[in-house]
Write a protein that holds these residues in place. Sequence first.
Motif, mmCIF file in Angstrom:
data_model
loop_
_atom_site.group_PDB
_atom_site.id
_atom_site.type_symbol
_atom_site.label_atom_id
_atom_site.label_comp_id
_atom_site.label_asym_id
_atom_site.label_seq_id
_atom_site.Cartn_x
_atom_site.Cartn_y
_atom_site.Cartn_z
ATOM 1 N N SER A 9 -9.464 27.616 -139.615
ATOM 2 C CA SER A 9 -8.318 27.956 -138.774
ATOM 3 C C SER A 9 -7.182 26.977 -139.063
ATOM 4 O O SER A 9 -7.382 25.961 -139.729
ATOM 5 C CB SER A 9 -8.700 27.882 -137.293
ATOM 6 O OG SER A 9 -8.894 26.521 -136.917
ATOM 7 N N ARG A 10 -6.021 27.270 -138.523
ATOM 8 C CA ARG A 10 -4.880 26.362 -138.729
ATOM 9 C C ARG A 10 -5.127 25.004 -138.070
ATOM 10 O O ARG A 10 -4.747 23.974 -138.608
ATOM 11 C CB ARG A 10 -3.607 26.981 -138.178
ATOM 12 C CG ARG A 10 -3.078 28.075 -139.036
ATOM 13 C CD ARG A 10 -1.771 28.598 -138.500
ATOM 14 N NE ARG A 10 -1.172 29.423 -139.534
ATOM 15 C CZ ARG A 10 0.110 29.632 -139.629
ATOM 16 N NH1 ARG A 10 0.930 29.109 -138.760
ATOM 17 N NH2 ARG A 10 0.581 30.379 -140.598
ATOM 18 N N LEU A 11 -5.766 25.024 -136.904
ATOM 19 C CA LEU A 11 -6.068 23.774 -136.216
ATOM 20 C C LEU A 11 -7.020 22.916 -137.042
ATOM 21 O O LEU A 11 -6.780 21.727 -137.264
ATOM 22 C CB LEU A 11 -6.665 24.053 -134.830
ATOM 23 C CG LEU A 11 -7.069 22.828 -134.019
ATOM 24 C CD1 LEU A 11 -5.863 21.933 -133.768
ATOM 25 C CD2 LEU A 11 -7.694 23.248 -132.708
ATOM 26 N N LEU A 12 -8.085 23.538 -137.544
ATOM 27 C CA LEU A 12 -9.029 22.792 -138.365
ATOM 28 C C LEU A 12 -8.396 22.359 -139.683
ATOM 29 O O LEU A 12 -8.734 21.303 -140.222
ATOM 30 C CB LEU A 12 -10.295 23.606 -138.613
ATOM 31 C CG LEU A 12 -11.216 23.762 -137.404
ATOM 32 C CD1 LEU A 12 -12.376 24.672 -137.736
ATOM 33 C CD2 LEU A 12 -11.708 22.422 -136.901
ATOM 34 N N GLU A 13 -7.466 23.151 -140.194
ATOM 35 C CA GLU A 13 -6.750 22.757 -141.410
ATOM 36 C C GLU A 13 -5.955 21.479 -141.156
ATOM 37 O O GLU A 13 -5.961 20.559 -141.972
ATOM 38 C CB GLU A 13 -5.819 23.882 -141.849
ATOM 39 C CG GLU A 13 -5.046 23.568 -143.106
ATOM 40 C CD GLU A 13 -4.148 24.720 -143.550
ATOM 41 O OE1 GLU A 13 -3.614 24.620 -144.659
ATOM 42 O OE2 GLU A 13 -3.991 25.702 -142.801
ATOM 43 N N ALA A 14 -5.303 21.398 -139.997
ATOM 44 C CA ALA A 14 -4.531 20.203 -139.653
ATOM 45 C C ALA A 14 -5.440 18.995 -139.467
ATOM 46 O O ALA A 14 -5.125 17.886 -139.925
ATOM 47 C CB ALA A 14 -3.718 20.458 -138.382
ATOM 48 N N VAL A 15 -6.581 19.204 -138.811
ATOM 49 C CA VAL A 15 -7.540 18.115 -138.614
ATOM 50 C C VAL A 15 -8.039 17.614 -139.969
ATOM 51 O O VAL A 15 -8.100 16.408 -140.223
ATOM 52 C CB VAL A 15 -8.721 18.592 -137.720
ATOM 53 C CG1 VAL A 15 -9.865 17.587 -137.754
ATOM 54 C CG2 VAL A 15 -8.246 18.822 -136.295
ATOM 55 N N GLU A 42 -14.950 26.297 -144.565
ATOM 56 C CA GLU A 42 -15.953 27.347 -144.652
ATOM 57 C C GLU A 42 -16.939 27.003 -145.761
ATOM 58 O O GLU A 42 -16.548 26.572 -146.838
ATOM 59 C CB GLU A 42 -15.297 28.691 -144.982
ATOM 60 C CG GLU A 42 -14.487 29.257 -143.851
ATOM 61 C CD GLU A 42 -13.884 30.612 -144.203
ATOM 62 O OE1 GLU A 42 -14.284 31.217 -145.214
ATOM 63 O OE2 GLU A 42 -13.006 31.036 -143.450
ATOM 64 N N PRO A 43 -18.220 27.209 -145.499
ATOM 65 C CA PRO A 43 -19.195 26.921 -146.555
ATOM 66 C C PRO A 43 -19.091 27.931 -147.692
ATOM 67 O O PRO A 43 -18.672 29.069 -147.497
ATOM 68 C CB PRO A 43 -20.542 27.053 -145.833
ATOM 69 C CG PRO A 43 -20.264 27.927 -144.657
ATOM 70 C CD PRO A 43 -18.830 27.692 -144.278
ATOM 71 N N VAL A 44 -19.466 27.497 -148.872
ATOM 72 C CA VAL A 44 -19.485 28.384 -150.030
ATOM 73 C C VAL A 44 -20.694 29.311 -149.880
ATOM 74 O O VAL A 44 -21.798 28.839 -149.616
ATOM 75 C CB VAL A 44 -19.590 27.577 -151.338
ATOM 76 C CG1 VAL A 44 -19.718 28.489 -152.534
ATOM 77 C CG2 VAL A 44 -18.379 26.671 -151.488
#
Length: 107
Positions: A9-15, A42-44
Amino acid sequence: MANKAKPRSRLLEAVHESAGDLHRAGLITKRRMAEYDALCLEPVPDYDAAAVRALREKLKLSQTVLAAAINTSASTVRSWEGGAKKPNGTAAKLLNLIDRKGLEAIL
């Protein structure tokens, strides 16, 4: 770290981006960064024999050409497609990248 999986998500991207900055500055350890990678990215997906073969056939590649593209041997690709082995680590990430973005993404 060098993991380029898609953020959830965008939030997790920022974190994850902030954690990467802290890691590069030496404020968090490599182990802690790996925890952020696991949390935020995300896992592969796993590639079984059928998935490897389907991807190769979708791209209209021989086993030898696919092997050369991902810097492995044709016998390894044969082992994946025969079910004796499964791609993991870098090979799985490269297959996933090719699957998502096409062969041009790695050439």
